[in-house]
Structures are given as C-alpha cells and as structure tokens.
Motif scaffolding. Structure first.
Motif, PDB file in Angstrom:
ATOM      1  N   CYS A 264     -17.480 -13.944  -1.300  1.00  0.00           N
ATOM      2  CA  CYS A 264     -17.585 -12.498  -1.119  1.00  0.00           C
ATOM      3  C   CYS A 264     -16.366 -11.758  -1.651  1.00  0.00           C
ATOM      4  CB  CYS A 264     -17.792 -12.170   0.363  1.00  0.00           C
ATOM      5  SG  CYS A 264     -16.369 -12.538   1.424  1.00  0.00           S
ATOM      6  N   LEU A 265     -15.232 -12.462  -1.832  1.00  0.00           N
ATOM      7  CA  LEU A 265     -14.046 -11.799  -2.384  1.00  0.00           C
ATOM      8  C   LEU A 265     -14.318 -11.267  -3.785  1.00  0.00           C
ATOM      9  CD1 LEU A 265     -11.214 -14.260  -1.213  1.00  0.00           C
ATOM     10  CD2 LEU A 265     -11.706 -11.984  -0.314  1.00  0.00           C
ATOM     11  N   SER A 266     -15.258 -11.910  -4.480  1.00  0.00           N
ATOM     12  CA  SER A 266     -15.600 -11.465  -5.834  1.00  0.00           C
ATOM     13  C   SER A 266     -16.334 -10.135  -5.824  1.00  0.00           C
ATOM     14  CB  SER A 266     -16.465 -12.519  -6.529  1.00  0.00           C
ATOM     15  OG  SER A 266     -15.816 -13.770  -6.542  1.00  0.00           O
ATOM     16  N   ASP A 267     -16.894  -9.776  -4.674  1.00  0.00           N
ATOM     17  CA  ASP A 267     -17.696  -8.552  -4.590  1.00  0.00           C
ATOM     18  C   ASP A 267     -16.901  -7.355  -4.084  1.00  0.00           C
ATOM     19  OD1 ASP A 267     -19.957 -10.011  -5.394  1.00  0.00           O
ATOM     20  OD2 ASP A 267     -20.330 -10.643  -3.318  1.00  0.00           O
ATOM     21  N   MET A 268     -15.620  -7.536  -3.793  1.00  0.00           N
ATOM     22  CA  MET A 268     -14.806  -6.431  -3.293  1.00  0.00           C
ATOM     23  C   MET A 268     -14.396  -5.559  -4.474  1.00  0.00           C
ATOM     24  SD  MET A 268     -12.572  -8.315  -0.303  1.00  0.00           S
ATOM     25  CE  MET A 268     -12.222  -6.752   0.501  1.00  0.00           C
ATOM     26  N   LYS A 269     -14.995  -4.414  -4.570  1.00  0.00           N
ATOM     27  CA  LYS A 269     -14.887  -3.577  -5.758  1.00  0.00           C
ATOM     28  C   LYS A 269     -13.497  -2.994  -5.971  1.00  0.00           C
ATOM     29  CE  LYS A 269     -19.771  -2.260  -5.556  1.00  0.00           C
ATOM     30  NZ  LYS A 269     -20.746  -1.140  -5.453  1.00  0.00           N
ATOM     31  N   HIS A 270     -12.715  -2.873  -4.889  1.00  0.00           N
ATOM     32  CA  HIS A 270     -11.412  -2.233  -5.012  1.00  0.00           C
ATOM     33  C   HIS A 270     -10.261  -3.242  -5.057  1.00  0.00           C
ATOM     34  CE1 HIS A 270     -13.275   1.676  -4.252  1.00  0.00           C
ATOM     35  NE2 HIS A 270     -13.953   1.094  -3.271  1.00  0.00           N
ATOM     36  N   LEU A 271     -10.563  -4.517  -4.892  1.00  0.00           N
ATOM     37  CA  LEU A 271      -9.509  -5.527  -4.807  1.00  0.00           C
ATOM     38  C   LEU A 271      -8.821  -5.689  -6.158  1.00  0.00           C
ATOM     39  CD1 LEU A 271      -8.301  -7.478  -2.709  1.00  0.00           C
ATOM     40  CD2 LEU A 271      -9.820  -9.253  -3.614  1.00  0.00           C
ATOM     41  N   SER A 272      -7.512  -5.462  -6.192  1.00  0.00           N
ATOM     42  CA  SER A 272      -6.763  -5.582  -7.447  1.00  0.00           C
ATOM     43  C   SER A 272      -5.744  -6.717  -7.410  1.00  0.00           C
ATOM     44  CB  SER A 272      -6.053  -4.264  -7.770  1.00  0.00           C
ATOM     45  OG  SER A 272      -5.124  -3.937  -6.753  1.00  0.00           O
ATOM     46  N   ILE A 273      -5.256  -7.080  -6.219  1.00  0.00           N
ATOM     47  CA  ILE A 273      -4.278  -8.166  -6.096  1.00  0.00           C
ATOM     48  C   ILE A 273      -4.754  -9.138  -5.037  1.00  0.00           C
ATOM     49  CG2 ILE A 273      -1.900  -8.791  -5.552  1.00  0.00           C
ATOM     50  CD1 ILE A 273      -1.038  -6.038  -6.393  1.00  0.00           C
ATOM     51  N   LEU A 274      -4.852 -10.404  -5.390  1.00  0.00           N
ATOM     52  CA  LEU A 274      -5.272 -11.452  -4.465  1.00  0.00           C
ATOM     53  C   LEU A 274      -4.329 -12.636  -4.598  1.00  0.00           C
ATOM     54  CD1 LEU A 274      -7.263 -12.633  -2.414  1.00  0.00           C
ATOM     55  CD2 LEU A 274      -8.661 -13.428  -4.342  1.00  0.00           C
ATOM     56  N   ASP A 275      -3.671 -13.009  -3.501  1.00  0.00           N
ATOM     57  CA  ASP A 275      -2.729 -14.134  -3.499  1.00  0.00           C
ATOM     58  C   ASP A 275      -3.158 -15.129  -2.431  1.00  0.00           C
ATOM     59  OD1 ASP A 275      -0.682 -15.925  -3.567  1.00  0.00           O
ATOM     60  OD2 ASP A 275       0.927 -14.472  -3.272  1.00  0.00           O
ATOM     61  N   VAL A 285     -13.356 -22.509  -8.077  1.00  0.00           N
ATOM     62  CA  VAL A 285     -13.078 -21.081  -7.999  1.00  0.00           C
ATOM     63  C   VAL A 285     -14.352 -20.320  -8.358  1.00  0.00           C
ATOM     64  CG1 VAL A 285     -11.686 -19.188  -8.903  1.00  0.00           C
ATOM     65  CG2 VAL A 285     -10.681 -21.450  -8.633  1.00  0.00           C
ATOM     66  N   PRO A 286     -14.767 -19.373  -7.500  1.00  0.00           N
ATOM     67  CA  PRO A 286     -15.929 -18.561  -7.880  1.00  0.00           C
ATOM     68  C   PRO A 286     -15.698 -17.896  -9.233  1.00  0.00           C
ATOM     69  CG  PRO A 286     -15.331 -18.171  -5.587  1.00  0.00           C
ATOM     70  CD  PRO A 286     -14.239 -19.005  -6.176  1.00  0.00           C
ATOM     71  N   GLU A 287     -16.614 -18.083 -10.150  1.00  0.00           N
ATOM     72  CA  GLU A 287     -16.422 -17.597 -11.519  1.00  0.00           C
ATOM     73  C   GLU A 287     -16.168 -16.102 -11.561  1.00  0.00           C
ATOM     74  OE1 GLU A 287     -18.782 -17.564 -15.813  1.00  0.00           O
ATOM     75  OE2 GLU A 287     -19.510 -18.776 -14.131  1.00  0.00           O
ATOM     76  N   GLU A 288     -16.880 -15.362 -10.713  1.00  0.00           N
ATOM     77  CA  GLU A 288     -16.739 -13.909 -10.719  1.00  0.00           C
ATOM     78  C   GLU A 288     -15.355 -13.462 -10.282  1.00  0.00           C
ATOM     79  OE1 GLU A 288     -19.027 -15.581  -9.144  1.00  0.00           O
ATOM     80  OE2 GLU A 288     -20.865 -15.225 -10.302  1.00  0.00           O
ATOM     81  N   LEU A 289     -14.639 -14.321  -9.542  1.00  0.00           N
ATOM     82  CA  LEU A 289     -13.312 -13.953  -9.072  1.00  0.00           C
ATOM     83  C   LEU A 289     -12.347 -13.766 -10.238  1.00  0.00           C
ATOM     84  CD1 LEU A 289     -11.933 -13.522  -6.313  1.00  0.00           C
ATOM     85  CD2 LEU A 289     -11.106 -15.864  -6.452  1.00  0.00           C
ATOM     86  N   ILE A 290     -12.548 -14.541 -11.299  1.00  0.00           N
ATOM     87  CA  ILE A 290     -11.690 -14.432 -12.477  1.00  0.00           C
ATOM     88  C   ILE A 290     -12.268 -13.450 -13.487  1.00  0.00           C
ATOM     89  CG2 ILE A 290     -10.792 -15.699 -14.469  1.00  0.00           C
ATOM     90  CD1 ILE A 290     -10.478 -18.117 -12.709  1.00  0.00           C
ATOM     91  N   THR A 291     -13.575 -13.426 -13.599  1.00  0.00           N
ATOM     92  CA  THR A 291     -14.179 -12.618 -14.648  1.00  0.00           C
ATOM     93  C   THR A 291     -14.433 -11.176 -14.230  1.00  0.00           C
ATOM     94  OG1 THR A 291     -16.397 -13.326 -13.956  1.00  0.00           O
ATOM     95  CG2 THR A 291     -15.295 -14.635 -15.653  1.00  0.00           C
ATOM     96  N   LYS A 292     -14.365 -10.874 -12.920  1.00  0.00           N
ATOM     97  CA  LYS A 292     -14.636  -9.498 -12.487  1.00  0.00           C
ATOM     98  C   LYS A 292     -13.502  -8.588 -12.932  1.00  0.00           C
ATOM     99  CE  LYS A 292     -14.724  -8.725  -8.096  1.00  0.00           C
ATOM    100  NZ  LYS A 292     -13.951  -7.508  -7.944  1.00  0.00           N
ATOM    101  N   SER A 293     -13.831  -7.329 -13.175  1.00  0.00           N
ATOM    102  CA  SER A 293     -12.893  -6.419 -13.817  1.00  0.00           C
ATOM    103  C   SER A 293     -11.877  -5.787 -12.873  1.00  0.00           C
ATOM    104  CB  SER A 293     -13.666  -5.311 -14.532  1.00  0.00           C
ATOM    105  OG  SER A 293     -14.464  -4.587 -13.599  1.00  0.00           O
ATOM    106  N   SER A 294     -12.115  -5.791 -11.545  1.00  0.00           N
ATOM    107  CA  SER A 294     -11.212  -5.065 -10.645  1.00  0.00           C
ATOM    108  C   SER A 294      -9.890  -5.791 -10.414  1.00  0.00           C
ATOM    109  CB  SER A 294     -11.894  -4.801  -9.298  1.00  0.00           C
ATOM    110  OG  SER A 294     -12.187  -6.025  -8.645  1.00  0.00           O
TER     111      SER A 294
END
Length: 764
Positions: A264-275, A285-294
């Motif tokens: 679900c972290l891949s679906d957070m539209k405002h997330l810009s920094i994830l550590d 690693v969920p593919e969308e987590l790296i490929t998503k634009s936010s």
C-alpha cells in the motif's frame, strides 16, 4: 560603543520614564553580560526580546527580566545559561513563544516552571537537561502548545525516561520533536489520537520497544513521521497508508522491522521520502514503489530484500536518490532488450553496492551498463562489491552528456578490466575515484592531471604498471593517494613533496537526517513545512577505506576531512626516497614498504610533524636511521624492518620509546637495547677506519697480509655458498657487511682494493 554599554545607557535613560513604548529588542550574535538582565525590567512594554548567541553565561537572575509581563516572544537560545529556571518565570503570563534551546538549563520532567503560562504556544528546549523531581507534580498545565521541540534533552544519568506527563493534556499540537532523549516504553501513538491537527511527529533515537500499534483515528494532516533509531519490532503496520493519506515523509530506519514491504505504500500519492533502511525486511520490493512518480528519495539499504531490481531502476520516473545497497538483489536480465531502457534523468544519487548483481547473462555482457551515461545529474555512484566485469564505459565524460557531474565514483571490489579509459578525462568536478580491487591494467594516463578537484585517488590492488606520472603533482586538492599492490616501477616523483594535502570539506558527503532544523516560530513552521524544510538533502555518507597504522580503517565525516596519506607500498619502485617528501608537513600516513628503494632515509622526514604512521620496511635502504626522527611526536607506528640499515637505533625517548623489536628486525648491522644487541660489540666504520698510531708501516703490512689471507681463504667458501646466499637475502646482507668491514681496513692497499672490487663485481 559595545552592545553592553549601549544597553546600559539606554536603561539609565529609561529608568526615569518607565512608560517607555519600546516593544522589540534584538541583540542576536553579540556579546552581553548576564547581569544586564537584572535591569531590563524597565522596558515594561517590551513584547519581543531576542538574545540568541550573545554569550550569556550562568544562571538567570531572579529579578528584573521577570517583570516583563507584556513579553510575548523570548529567545535566549545558543548560550551557556545553566541551572533551574527562576520561580518568577511563571510571571510571564503573556509569553507565546519561548526558545531556551542550546543551553544547560535543568528542566523538570513536569515542566512546572511553564505551567502557569496560559498563552504559551511555541516551546523549544532542545539540548538542555531533564531532571527528576523530588516531589510528584500533578497539576494540569494551563497552556495548549502548537509546537514543542525537546530533542537531545537526556538526563545526566542517561536513564530511560517516561514521557513528560504534561503531554497527555495537549490537544492542539502541530509539531512535536522528542528525538534522541532515551524515552522508553511503547510508541506514544496517543499523541496522534489526541492531536488530530498534528503535522510533524519526530520520535527518532529513543528506546521505544515492541510492535507499532496505530490508533484507529484518521489523521489527514500528518505529513512527516519519524520513528527511526528505536527498538521496534514486528511488521510495518499496513493500516498506516489509510490512516495517514497525506503523508509526505516516512522514516522507519534502524529498527528491527521484518516481513515484506507493505504494497500500500506504493499507493500513497503524496509520499516523497521513504526510509526503511537498516531493518530486517525481506522479500521483493513492490515494483510500483520504485516506478511511481511521487517518490523522490527511496532508501532500502541494509535489509534482506531480494529480486531483480534493474528493470525497475530503468523505469523509475521521479526518483532523485535511490539506495539499495546491502541487500541480496540480483541483476540478471535475460532475454531483455536493454536498448529500450533509459535511466530516469532526475536521478542524482544511486547506491547498489554490496549486492549480488551478476550481469553476465544479458545485453550488458558483464560490463557497467552504458545507460549510466544518461544520468545527467548523477553525483554519487557506488557499484562496489559486485561481480561486474568488462571495461568502464568510455562515455562517462562524453561532451554530449552531463555525466561528468559525477563527484563520487566507487567501483571497488569488482572484476573490471582494461586500461583506465578516457571516461574521466577533464572531469573537473570529480572528488573521489575509487577503483580498488579490480583487474585494471596499463599505466596511469597523463590526463590524470585534468582532474582538478580530485581529493581521493584509490587504485590499490590492480595490475597497473609503468611510472607514477608527475601529473599527479598538479592535483593540488589531493589528500589521499593509494597506489599500493600494483606493479609501478621507476622513481618516486620528487614533486609529490609539493602536494599541500589540504583539509578538504569536499571529501565529505554529509548524511543529513530528518532531525529538527533551526528554531522556528509558529508562522515560520507552518510556512516552511510545505516546501520540505525538514527534508534530508542526502542520505549518502562518503566513506573512504585506507590502510594505515598496520590496519585497515574507514574514514568518514570530519575525520575524513582531516585525513591525508600516501600509500605506494607493494610495487617495484627503485631509486632513492626523494628528500622533498619531507615537505609533506600535513601528512598523517606514508607507506613506501615492499619496494626496491635504495639510499638513506632522508633526514628531512623530521619535518613530518603530523605523521602518525611511517612504514619504510622491506626495501634496500642503507645508512643510519636519522636521529632527527625522534622529533616526530605524533608518530604511533614506525617500521624500517628488513633493510640494510646500520648503526644504533635512535635514542628511545618520546614516541621512539614505544616502538618494539619488530620495527627494526631484519637489519643485521643495527644495534641497540631493543634488539638485544650491544652496539659496542659491533664494529662500525668509525671504530676501524684508522690505523693505530703506534703501528708504523710494519703494522700496516701485517694488517694487509691478514686481510689478503682472509679474503683468499674465503673465496672457495663464497663460491660454495653462492646459491644459498643468492636465495636468502638475510644471510647475503650479513655476509657482505662483514666483507665490507674488512675491505675498509685494507683500503690503503691497491691490491686489497682491486681484490675487493673483483669480488663485489662478481657477487653483488
């Protein structure tokens, strides 16, 4: 007129007119005496008093400034004030914003001195001391804070503390920083439940334990959450995504979280920094987590993550910083057309080090992908400790791309081969070039002199050969050079002594965390949070590994900035040690061991006043150890072992009194107490170079006859043991040392000189 004198004069003028309308005083960054606060109470209309970094020392006075009942803003941060806050502090009932951070105040856990300040909204008390109270304080405070910052306020006993009880009564908080205080217990998620307008919650660097259980309350305002550097376990709560839909910055690093990364972290539209680094996360690693634009910064370092991430990297569209080092990622890309991929142009930093990237079964053919050349703004590249092979792409500094913006390049511990390409030619911004532990060949090209910003050059453990180019001497920013374990030959360039080995801040690529910034007022806080005021600039910390003091050390941070050293060991260098190296007054480590150097140890080395490690062992050096070296008071490790040195070792005083036998072993003609060899029992040239006066020509003839007989008798023995002496350098040096002494005695005879010359020509 000084600020002290100005304020005193102003106070005197106003004592006759206490109805002064003066409302603001700003004396930041000046120098004041604490006693001046006793008279400041005459400004009864004062609303703002800012004395930040004014050199105030000691306890606050109990009178004067406590009469400022109209005071709304008080800033005495970054001074050396200490002790308990005065009881009269509760008189400042109009106070809205208070900053006492960066002092040595003793703040009770109940925060009783502030309990009566009903208008207080902003309280910053970072870097003071929290103290336990003798009496149990139960009163409910009258204030409702919007901003509270209490970072680095641990007790002197370093105890694990419970959170201050007054926090249970706060319901309007927008910003909370309780970082690095050793608070214990479970994560205080009730702060989120009680304060629905909370935007920033920093709890990093405490001792919170157990799994994280989030309250069921939706919080649409939370934008930054940092619970890193605790002792948290279990899985990352999956309901975090729905409870905090507007989260922009999430820091969960340095805990013991396990399991998979929530999709679900891949679906957070405002997330810009994830550590999520430095945990025990596993799986893919969920593919969308790296490929998503936010996302702009993603840090997954040092987990147990696996899978093939290379295709994801090529498809990442908005990332500027990506850290995947220290995992089990693979890099196989069979049956994939690499030419269809392009690296995201926004990527500035990427770290894939310490993984299992094996690129041999794809279109990369084991080489570093040419697509790295399309990373226009890349500043930091680390592909170390993988199985990469082939040559370094020559496009790295192509005029048509901006990849020359690379400042830090780490490719060590791979299987890269070929010559040093023109890839780095004219890379004027390059600070670190680390190519250790590869199979690179050829010589160092002359264009090395174009790397005008180069601070660190590490070429250790390759197959380089040829001479050390004098162009290195043109790199005036160089402070660490490691050319060891290669096949360099020829002379050591004397111009290396002209290097200044400067202390360089460029070597440091700081790791900037999510901790609190400067003190902010309520208005400043709300304005700056929207522009990522608390964003980390970089998670990369430049680390340089260098051998010194007989060990392998990692240098980082400020220590790296000050470190300087040259390692030319384990090569085929010949000739004398240039005396000019004695001009390297700022050097900390110099290693010339395991070469074929001859001549004497330069006495100019006595000028290396900062040196801590000096290794000249395993060469063919001769002569005596210069006594001037005892002046090197910083020297910790010293070795001249296995040379042809003679005479007595320097007087064991200061640092030289700490060196043991192995610093000098392998020199048959050295003597001294440390070697358990008396110098009086060893003939030296000074003791046998003169014929006694009571012997005339007859005595000289007797000496000559003896020497001739001695030499002739041993010619057969020398021929018999020639092979043994040739193989064993220790015996060979000992034998010819004895022969040399006898020749010295016989030097008055032409026959003796001729015979000595013939013998030495034959066997040396």
């Amino acid at each position: 007129m000084s600020n002290n004198e100005y304020l005193k004069d102003f106070v005197i003028q106003k004592e006759s007119n206490v109805s002064s309308n003066l409302e603001e005083i700003y004396l930041d960054d000046s120098h004041l005496n604490t006693n001046i606060l006793q008279s400041i109470g005459v400004f009864v209309s004062l609303k703002t008093l800012s004395l930040r970094e004014t050199g105030l020392i000691g306890p606050l006075p109990n009178q004067g400034w406590c009469d400022l009942r109209n005071l709304e803003v008080l800033d005495v941060s970054e001074n050396a004030l200490e002790g308990m806050l005065p009881h009269c502090f509760n008189n400042l009932t109009s106070l809205r914003e208070l900053d006492i951070s960066g002092n040595h105040f003793q703040i009770p856990l109940s925060f009783a001195p502030f309990a009566n300040l009903s208008n207080l909204k902003v309280l910053s008390s970072d870097e003071n001391k929290m103290v336990m109270e003798l009496s149990f304080y139960t009163s409910v405070p009258k204030f409702q804070l919007k901003l509270i910052s209490l970072s680095k306020c641990i007790t002197s006993q370093q105890l694990n503390l419970e959170l201050p009880t007054f926090l249970y009564y706060q319901y309007d908080l927008r910003y909370v920083d309780l970082s690095q205080n050793n608070f214990s217990g479970i994560v205080p998620t009730w702060l989120l439940e009680n304060n629905t307008k909370l935007e920033v919650l920093f709890l990093r660097g405490n001792s919170f334990r157990g799994p994280v259980s989030l309250p069921p309350t939706l919080n649409i305002n939370l934008s930054s959450l940092d619970i890193s550097q605790n002792i948290l376990q279990g899985q990352i709560p999956t309901n975090m995504c729905s409870l905090f839909p507007h989260l922009r910055r999430l820091f969960l690093s340095k805990n013991a979280f396990e399991g998979n990364i929530p999709c679900c972290l891949s679906d957070m539209k405002h997330l810009s920094i994830l550590d999520l680094s430095n945990n025990q996360l596993s799986g893919r690693v969920p593919e969308e987590l790296i490929t998503k634009s936010s996302l702009t910064i993603l840090r997954l370092s040092n987990n147990n993550l696996s899978g093939n991430v290379i295709p994801m990297i090529f498809n990442a569209k908005g990332l500027s910083s990506l850290y995947l080092d220290g995992n089990n990622f693979s890099g196989e890309m069979t049956n994939v057309d690499v030419s269809t991929f392009e690296f995201p142009p926004s990527l500035r930093e990427i770290n894939l080090g310490n993984n299992k990237l094996a690129l041999s079964q794809n279109d990369f053919k084991g080489s570093i992908p040419m697509e790295f050349c399309n990373l226009n703004d890349l500043e930091y590249l680390d592909l170390s400790e993988n199985n990469l092979f082939g040559s370094i792409p020559s496009c790295f500094s192509s005029p048509s791309i901006k990849c020359c913006s690379n400042r830090y390049v780490h490719l060590h511990e791979n299987r890269l081969s070929g010559h040093l390409p023109i890839a780095f030619y004219n890379s004027s911004s390059l600070v670190t070039l680390d190519l250790r532990g590869n199979n690179l060949t050829g010589s160092i090209p002359k264009w090395i002199g174009t790397l005008s910003s180069l601070n660190v050059l590490l070429l250790k453990d390759n197959n380089f050969h040829g001479r050390i180019p004098v162009q290195l001497c043109k790199l005036y920013s160089l402070s660490i050079i490691d050319l060891s374990q290669n096949m360099f030959s020829g002379l050591i360039p004397s111009c290396l002594g002209s290097l200044t080995l400067p202390m360089e801040g460029n070597k440091i690529l700081d790791s900037v965390g999510s901790g609190s910034g400067p003190s902010l007022t309520e208005d400043e806080l709300m304005g700056k949070l929207d522009v990522n005021y608390f964003n980390p600039n970089s998670y990369v910390e430049e680390v340089i590994e260098f051998t010194t003091k007989s060990g392998f050390y990692s240098y980082r941070g400020n220590i790296l900035a000050y470190m300087s050293g040259i390692d030319l060991s384990c090569n085929n260098l010949t000739g004398h040690i240039p005396p000019e190296l004695g001009n390297l007054s700022e050097i900390y480590s110099l290693n010339l061991s395991h070469n074929k150097l001859t001549g004497v140890i330069p006495s100019s080395f006595s000028k290396l006043q900062q040196i801590e490690s000096l290794d000249l062992s395993y060469n063919n050096l001769s002569g005596e150890i210069p006594n001037q070296l005892v002046e090197l008071n910083s020297l910790e490790v010293f070795s001249v072992a296995y040379n042809n040195l003679l005479g007595s070792i320097p007087e064991p005083k200061a640092q030289f009194g700490t060196f043991i036998e192995n610093s000098y072993e392998g020199n048959p003609s050295l003597c001294g107490d440390i070697l358990h060899k008396s110098c009086s029992k060893i003939d030296s040239p000074s003791t046998i170079s003169t014929v006694p006066k009571d012997k005339g020509e007859d005595g000289l003839l007797d000496t000559y006859d003896f020497c001739v007989s001695f030499l002739v008798s041993y010619v057969v023995v020398l021929l018999t043991f020639f092979v043994v002496l040739y193989i064993n350098p220790y015996w060979r040096r000992a034998w010819f040392s004895l022969i040399g002494k006898c020749i010295t005695t016989c030097r008055y005879s032409n026959v003796g000189n001729f015979l000595a010359y013939r013998i030495f020509r034959q066997y040396v």
